[in-house]
Design an enzyme around this catalytic site. Sequence first.
Site, PDB file in Angstrom:
ATOM      1  N   GLY A  37       0.837  -1.185   0.000  1.00  0.00           N
ATOM      2  CA  GLY A  37       0.000   0.000   0.000  1.00  0.00           C
ATOM      3  C   GLY A  37       0.870   1.232   0.000  1.00  0.00           C
ATOM      4  O   GLY A  37       2.084   1.160  -0.219  1.00  0.00           O
ATOM      5  N   ALA A  38       0.239   2.373   0.261  1.00  0.00           N
ATOM      6  CA  ALA A  38       0.956   3.632   0.185  1.00  0.00           C
ATOM      7  C   ALA A  38       2.073   3.731   1.211  1.00  0.00           C
ATOM      8  O   ALA A  38       3.058   4.430   0.989  1.00  0.00           O
ATOM      9  CB  ALA A  38      -0.028   4.791   0.376  1.00  0.00           C
ATOM     10  N   GLY A  40       3.421   0.800   3.073  1.00  0.00           N
ATOM     11  CA  GLY A  40       4.011  -0.438   3.549  1.00  0.00           C
ATOM     12  C   GLY A  40       3.960  -1.580   2.569  1.00  0.00           C
ATOM     13  O   GLY A  40       3.234  -1.543   1.568  1.00  0.00           O
ATOM     14  N   VAL A  42       4.202  -6.076   2.771  1.00  0.00           N
ATOM     15  CA  VAL A  42       4.216  -7.262   3.621  1.00  0.00           C
ATOM     16  C   VAL A  42       4.574  -8.474   2.777  1.00  0.00           C
ATOM     17  O   VAL A  42       4.041  -8.658   1.685  1.00  0.00           O
ATOM     18  CB  VAL A  42       2.853  -7.496   4.304  1.00  0.00           C
ATOM     19  N   ASP A 174     -10.116   0.001  17.587  1.00  0.00           N
ATOM     20  CA  ASP A 174     -10.259  -0.338  16.167  1.00  0.00           C
ATOM     21  C   ASP A 174     -10.475  -1.837  15.979  1.00  0.00           C
ATOM     22  O   ASP A 174      -9.881  -2.456  15.094  1.00  0.00           O
ATOM     23  CB  ASP A 174      -9.032   0.128  15.382  1.00  0.00           C
TER      24      ASP A 174
END
Length: 509
Positions: A37-38, A40, A42, A174
Amino acid sequence: MDQQEAPIYYGRSVNKVYNQEFIIDSRFKIVKELGHGAYGIVCSAKYDNGSKKVPDSNNGNASSSANASFVAIKKITNIFSKNILCKRALRELKLLQFFRGHKNITCLYDLDIIPNPMTGEFNEIYLYEELMECDMHQIIRSGQPLSDQHYQSFIYQVLCGLNFIHSADVLHRDLKPGNLLVNADCELKICDFGLARGFSENPDENAGFMTEYVATRWYRAPEIMLSFTNYTKAIDIWSVGCILAELLGGKPLFRGKDYVDQLNQILMILGTPPESTLQRIGSHRAQNYVRSLPITRKASYEELFPDANPLALDLLERMLTLDPRERITVRDALNHKYLELWHDPKEEIECQVKFDFKSFETVDGLDEMKQLIMDEVQKFREFVRKPIEEQQRIQMQLHMQKREEQRQEEEEKELLEQQRQFPAQESMDISQTPYNNLETNIGTPQVEDDYPRPQELDEFTFSNLESSSSMNLFQDMAKPSGEEYIKLEEELGFGLDGAMFNNYCNDHQ
């Protein structure tokens, strides 16, 4: 991903993943790209060091599970580019270390931070964590048939982890299916502490505590939607209720398209709140809005979930109440009849130390936060490279020290309160030294009986799932719009599952 022999940089191997440098310990070999993603990347990786295996999360011994030699490695980029990203990273690292060892909370193997090969600057951090097959969101979305025992087991494990978190005066803030990691043995662990905050029974000490609240809209408690300022641990219980409803129905219960629609969806099912409740949990503007709506009767959970266990619906109703004061507590939820098959006091331990947010939450300078993160990484790397006995001794000392500090702080508060009430008796010696238990924060209560465990649940089949649990970092089930809240990528979403990593790199520099 580049399969060529990786060059060496600072004793690490340099790999190409998603056209970016992915620099990891040379004893790990990249297996698969899991997501990006922007902020990171994995990957899954295999620990390749002869016959050795990564130690198990609970006891430090080599695990016999299929994933014992596999890890998820997460690279977080631009960590020091914004204050909000730096603060959330610092929060995540500290809480992962604090809760490390609880079986239902994600636990870290190792950390690494090295300069970028191109710029020479420190702006990336690597988290080594246990590889889990998937997250709860992927299981629900896959349409796999789940039994009522699966629902019971999952909710019970969530509550065990949440009980430990709440007992340390921490709110997760969250909780959602994407932040619940699950493996083929139906073991569940809570991840992602980037939005967690401290909690105090004194409302004045919670002032400003809900700033930057950008948790996924579908799992937000109604008091948040109503702009209530005095939040409690009940906000996490609401999220667990939403997760239970999603398990029962196969889809989210409250799927608001925006902020106002989310509140409307809640009121459509729970009905119009009494005036007394509305005045207590809503801002003046929110109260006027709710009063302007047509009066709505509460929906029937029996009609919404006709095939559900009646006990599950009873627990759901106790979790999803508009008034947070009437919402069931995590301790009472653990004792609910719906979960009695799994109830085991040995699993329902509480943290013996309160987590200290004050030491870093007041830090706002980017340079100062950067130094705090660098120090955290260095201390943790030194800690996990010590023998297991030394780790336990150090952890015990730190917990004893923290408990003593908290005891003294409570005594000082009590003394000040008595001096305020009885100013003429200020010289009275009222300080009493209470008993001092020499327990760690993972203490287990003594239980005489061995509680029978239910038969093992059916294992999952993961072939029809789209991606690894690590992808929860970059997925957004409820895409926000406008300025209401930040994109999920900007929240970082730290936290995969992990375990103790005591002898991972004894001679690594």
